[in-house]
Design a protein around this motif. Sequence first.
Motif, PDB file in Angstrom:
ATOM      1  N   GLY A 170       1.024  -1.224   0.108  1.00  0.00           N
ATOM      2  CA  GLY A 170       0.189  -0.064   0.116  1.00  0.00           C
ATOM      3  C   GLY A 170       0.816   1.146   0.240  1.00  0.00           C
ATOM      4  O   GLY A 170       0.002   2.799  -0.056  1.00  0.00           O
ATOM      5  N   VAL A 171       2.489   1.433   0.117  1.00  0.00           N
ATOM      6  CA  VAL A 171       3.232   2.529   0.138  1.00  0.00           C
ATOM      7  C   VAL A 171       3.699   2.658  -1.283  1.00  0.00           C
ATOM      8  O   VAL A 171       3.943   1.887  -1.592  1.00  0.00           O
ATOM      9  CB  VAL A 171       3.908   1.997   1.231  1.00  0.00           C
ATOM     10  N   SER A 172       3.339   3.545  -2.078  1.00  0.00           N
ATOM     11  CA  SER A 172       3.464   4.002  -3.208  1.00  0.00           C
ATOM     12  C   SER A 172       5.655   4.229  -3.173  1.00  0.00           C
ATOM     13  O   SER A 172       5.824   5.119  -2.910  1.00  0.00           O
ATOM     14  CB  SER A 172       2.948   5.008  -3.648  1.00  0.00           C
ATOM     15  N   VAL A 173       5.924   3.272  -3.961  1.00  0.00           N
ATOM     16  CA  VAL A 173       7.465   3.931  -4.182  1.00  0.00           C
ATOM     17  C   VAL A 173       7.829   4.270  -5.187  1.00  0.00           C
ATOM     18  O   VAL A 173       9.445   4.916  -5.948  1.00  0.00           O
ATOM     19  CB  VAL A 173       8.363   2.561  -3.780  1.00  0.00           C
ATOM     20  N   GLY A 180      19.890   9.896  -7.179  1.00  0.00           N
ATOM     21  CA  GLY A 180      19.101  10.267  -6.388  1.00  0.00           C
ATOM     22  C   GLY A 180      19.295  10.207  -5.358  1.00  0.00           C
ATOM     23  O   GLY A 180      20.099   8.467  -4.885  1.00  0.00           O
ATOM     24  N   ALA A 181      18.238  10.632  -4.583  1.00  0.00           N
ATOM     25  CA  ALA A 181      18.861  10.280  -2.238  1.00  0.00           C
ATOM     26  C   ALA A 181      18.761   9.129  -2.344  1.00  0.00           C
ATOM     27  O   ALA A 181      17.863   8.177  -3.085  1.00  0.00           O
ATOM     28  CB  ALA A 181      18.761  10.881  -1.655  1.00  0.00           C
ATOM     29  N   ASN A 182      19.240   8.446  -1.099  1.00  0.00           N
ATOM     30  CA  ASN A 182      18.420   6.682  -1.081  1.00  0.00           C
ATOM     31  C   ASN A 182      16.838   7.109  -0.479  1.00  0.00           C
ATOM     32  O   ASN A 182      15.971   8.328  -0.719  1.00  0.00           O
ATOM     33  CB  ASN A 182      18.477   6.734   1.167  1.00  0.00           C
ATOM     34  N   GLY A 183      15.785   5.801  -1.397  1.00  0.00           N
ATOM     35  CA  GLY A 183      15.002   6.163  -1.312  1.00  0.00           C
ATOM     36  C   GLY A 183      14.052   6.439  -2.208  1.00  0.00           C
ATOM     37  O   GLY A 183      12.855   7.435  -2.443  1.00  0.00           O
ATOM     38  N   ALA A 184      14.785   6.925  -3.986  1.00  0.00           N
ATOM     39  CA  ALA A 184      14.277   8.119  -4.585  1.00  0.00           C
ATOM     40  C   ALA A 184      13.856   7.365  -5.545  1.00  0.00           C
ATOM     41  O   ALA A 184      12.766   7.410  -5.846  1.00  0.00           O
ATOM     42  CB  ALA A 184      15.359   9.088  -5.404  1.00  0.00           C
ATOM     43  N   ARG A 235      12.899  11.623  -7.362  1.00  0.00           N
ATOM     44  CA  ARG A 235      12.984  12.583  -5.662  1.00  0.00           C
ATOM     45  C   ARG A 235      11.791  11.505  -5.461  1.00  0.00           C
ATOM     46  O   ARG A 235      10.905  11.898  -5.961  1.00  0.00           O
ATOM     47  CB  ARG A 235      13.197  13.597  -5.235  1.00  0.00           C
ATOM     48  N   ASP A 236      11.965  10.916  -4.268  1.00  0.00           N
ATOM     49  CA  ASP A 236      10.784  10.746  -3.423  1.00  0.00           C
ATOM     50  C   ASP A 236       9.583  10.057  -4.499  1.00  0.00           C
ATOM     51  O   ASP A 236       8.815  10.092  -4.783  1.00  0.00           O
ATOM     52  CB  ASP A 236       9.811  11.500  -2.663  1.00  0.00           C
ATOM     53  N   SER A 261      16.635   1.903  -7.460  1.00  0.00           N
ATOM     54  CA  SER A 261      16.283   0.652  -7.456  1.00  0.00           C
ATOM     55  C   SER A 261      15.135  -0.418  -7.929  1.00  0.00           C
ATOM     56  O   SER A 261      15.185  -0.959  -8.621  1.00  0.00           O
ATOM     57  CB  SER A 261      16.900  -0.134  -6.249  1.00  0.00           C
ATOM     58  N   THR A 262      13.925   0.543  -7.365  1.00  0.00           N
ATOM     59  CA  THR A 262      12.938   0.165  -7.733  1.00  0.00           C
ATOM     60  C   THR A 262      12.353  -0.095  -9.744  1.00  0.00           C
ATOM     61  O   THR A 262      12.197  -1.096  -9.663  1.00  0.00           O
ATOM     62  CB  THR A 262      11.844   0.367  -6.972  1.00  0.00           C
ATOM     63  N   LEU A 263      12.556   1.362  -9.719  1.00  0.00           N
ATOM     64  CA  LEU A 263      12.174   1.748 -11.313  1.00  0.00           C
ATOM     65  C   LEU A 263      13.402   0.452 -12.274  1.00  0.00           C
ATOM     66  O   LEU A 263      13.186  -0.167 -13.173  1.00  0.00           O
ATOM     67  CB  LEU A 263      13.152   2.573 -11.755  1.00  0.00           C
ATOM     68  N   ILE A 264      14.947   0.110 -12.032  1.00  0.00           N
ATOM     69  CA  ILE A 264      15.545  -1.289 -12.602  1.00  0.00           C
ATOM     70  C   ILE A 264      14.853  -1.992 -12.336  1.00  0.00           C
ATOM     71  O   ILE A 264      15.430  -3.079 -13.151  1.00  0.00           O
ATOM     72  CB  ILE A 264      17.014  -1.357 -11.764  1.00  0.00           C
ATOM     73  N   LYS A 265      14.640  -2.320 -10.933  1.00  0.00           N
ATOM     74  CA  LYS A 265      13.863  -4.010 -10.764  1.00  0.00           C
ATOM     75  C   LYS A 265      12.556  -4.318 -11.790  1.00  0.00           C
ATOM     76  O   LYS A 265      12.338  -5.330 -12.307  1.00  0.00           O
ATOM     77  CB  LYS A 265      14.043  -4.089  -9.683  1.00  0.00           C
ATOM     78  N   VAL A 266      12.247  -2.782 -12.334  1.00  0.00           N
ATOM     79  CA  VAL A 266      10.707  -3.091 -13.474  1.00  0.00           C
ATOM     80  C   VAL A 266      11.577  -3.188 -13.998  1.00  0.00           C
ATOM     81  O   VAL A 266      10.715  -4.390 -15.255  1.00  0.00           O
ATOM     82  CB  VAL A 266      10.175  -1.350 -13.020  1.00  0.00           C
ATOM     83  N   ILE A 267      12.564  -2.279 -14.656  1.00  0.00           N
ATOM     84  CA  ILE A 267      12.935  -2.550 -16.555  1.00  0.00           C
ATOM     85  C   ILE A 267      12.979  -3.422 -16.334  1.00  0.00           C
ATOM     86  O   ILE A 267      13.227  -4.399 -17.258  1.00  0.00           O
ATOM     87  CB  ILE A 267      13.998  -1.842 -16.743  1.00  0.00           C
ATOM     88  N   THR A 268      13.935  -4.556 -15.641  1.00  0.00           N
ATOM     89  CA  THR A 268      14.717  -6.015 -15.577  1.00  0.00           C
ATOM     90  C   THR A 268      13.824  -7.035 -15.062  1.00  0.00           C
ATOM     91  O   THR A 268      13.785  -8.515 -15.263  1.00  0.00           O
ATOM     92  CB  THR A 268      16.167  -6.253 -14.543  1.00  0.00           C
ATOM     93  N   ALA A 269      12.235  -6.463 -14.849  1.00  0.00           N
ATOM     94  CA  ALA A 269      11.492  -7.525 -14.716  1.00  0.00           C
ATOM     95  C   ALA A 269      11.462  -8.239 -13.103  1.00  0.00           C
ATOM     96  O   ALA A 269      10.598  -9.393 -13.505  1.00  0.00           O
ATOM     97  CB  ALA A 269      10.670  -8.534 -15.826  1.00  0.00           C
ATOM     98  N   ALA A 270      12.626  -8.041 -12.680  1.00  0.00           N
ATOM     99  CA  ALA A 270      12.774  -9.022 -11.012  1.00  0.00           C
ATOM    100  C   ALA A 270      11.220  -8.325 -10.445  1.00  0.00           C
ATOM    101  O   ALA A 270      10.958  -9.039  -9.664  1.00  0.00           O
ATOM    102  CB  ALA A 270      13.583  -8.010 -10.332  1.00  0.00           C
ATOM    103  N   HIS A 271      10.559  -6.647 -10.089  1.00  0.00           N
ATOM    104  CA  HIS A 271       9.635  -6.698 -10.468  1.00  0.00           C
ATOM    105  C   HIS A 271       8.460  -6.275 -11.111  1.00  0.00           C
ATOM    106  O   HIS A 271       8.768  -5.996 -12.518  1.00  0.00           O
ATOM    107  CB  HIS A 271       9.533  -5.606  -9.972  1.00  0.00           C
TER     108      HIS A 271
END
Length: 502
Positions: free
Chosen positions: A19-22, A40-44, A218-219, A47-57
């Motif tokens: 339920g938390v938007s990343v 981007g700073a930590n939590g920007a 950012r965020d 990493s999530t974007l990379i994992k989406v692009i590589t289909a890890a997420h």
Amino acid sequence: MTVNSPLLKASGINKQFSGVSVLENAFLQVEPGEIHALVGANGAGKSTLIKVITAAHQADSGQIMLEGEALNCRNPKQASEAGISAVYQEFSLISDLSVAENIFLGHSPKTSRNLIDWKEMQAKAQAILDTLESPIKPKAIVRYLSVAERQIVEIAKALSYESKVLIMDEPTSSLSEEDVQKLFKVMRSLSAKGMGIIYVSHRLEELPQIAHKISVYRDGRYITTLDIDDAPKSVIIEQMVGNSISVQAHQKRDVGPTFFEAKNLSSPGKFSNISFEVHEGEILGITGLAGAGRTELVRALFGADPLPAGELFLDGKSIKIKSPRQAKANGIGFISEDRKEEGLVLDHSIGDNINLTVLERIKRGLIIPQETENKLSNSMITDLHIKCNNRQQLAKNLSGGNQQKVVIAKWMATKPRLLIMDEPTRGIDVGAKSQIYGLLKTLSQEGVGIIMISSEIPEVLEQSDRVIVMAQGQITFCGDNENLSQDQILDYATSSTSFNAA
């Protein structure tokens, strides 16, 4: 490729966890032959974007296009086969296999009898290594390679899939300057052949050497894309910080004398030449970007990891800490950043968790007096306002904020002189954060020295009496929290030059 289409385009990417938007309407576009930095700073959300692009997420919504065609990969292997590969900061090599075996792991060339064609695999591996101008031999065992050589093998793995897009996540974090320049030479060569490279780095001073464009996050939100000529470090930091977070001025308070000192602490590959002191009643904030060595440092202080070099002093006397038991005996408590894996026994009660650190103190022979145990845990539940049914409630059934309070409670029960808190407010709501801050203030007023590691710069600025900033395993700033800003801390966090204001 569709005419005039970018090599890679990720648009409208949204992703939530619990339920938390990343990621919110994330965007990234890479052209053929472009080295595109993602910062981007930590939590920007990088990493999530990379994992989406590589289909890890899998994204909740949005679209990824490769050469103008929509991608619908369900896992990283499918993404690699489509032409998108990633080299992460933590290598995924198998040490006891050869270079060639690692390069073609999972897609080895086969003979007509469906057996591994070892000769062809060696030849193909050699061809890829020749492309990278690397002297590494296909038959070499990975275990005996240097960090820089393993990095090349990871890149060779990506090239074995004939990648069109290569994602590199903090690739220079463990490399010497000489090896960094060799890596940049490889990247420029791949770029010249039309490969698109997404380069994630906290080392902002490197970007003018290697990147063509920079996208700032950012965020969890895309902020802007800049040509490298329009992106000096000051501009990048301004975009990373923005104006979205207000920071309350830290209220200066009196602290007691120095009681704990660390001198010249080093652990190869993690941190080097670290020195600092802690005063009674002081909150010492330690911050920095991912991979700076903060957690590795405090784990070594607590004896959870080895400390190969350096000295520790308590009240001016040298102490040795080689285990958490020794740390606790010297009055040091440690709240891990991973409360569920390391901080709590989730299937046990609140009471059991609180009393876990003081069993030796409260037991009578082989018996633990129930009355003493109940009194201590009930007292902590009351003092820390832990929201629960009773002390018998299982820790796993509490909210994140209340779980964190239980972790703090179990270490408060030891009556520590020094309390190390690694990301004490990660993953908890605003109300729980406020209560944690209140506990920090109370403990400091009682004379407890606190080392607080936090990735949230506003939190560090609001709570700390003094601040240490780390980058690449070294202290780049140590001084009083007076007139410090988010921009200044990010500058130190992305710097390789130390500055000590103490």
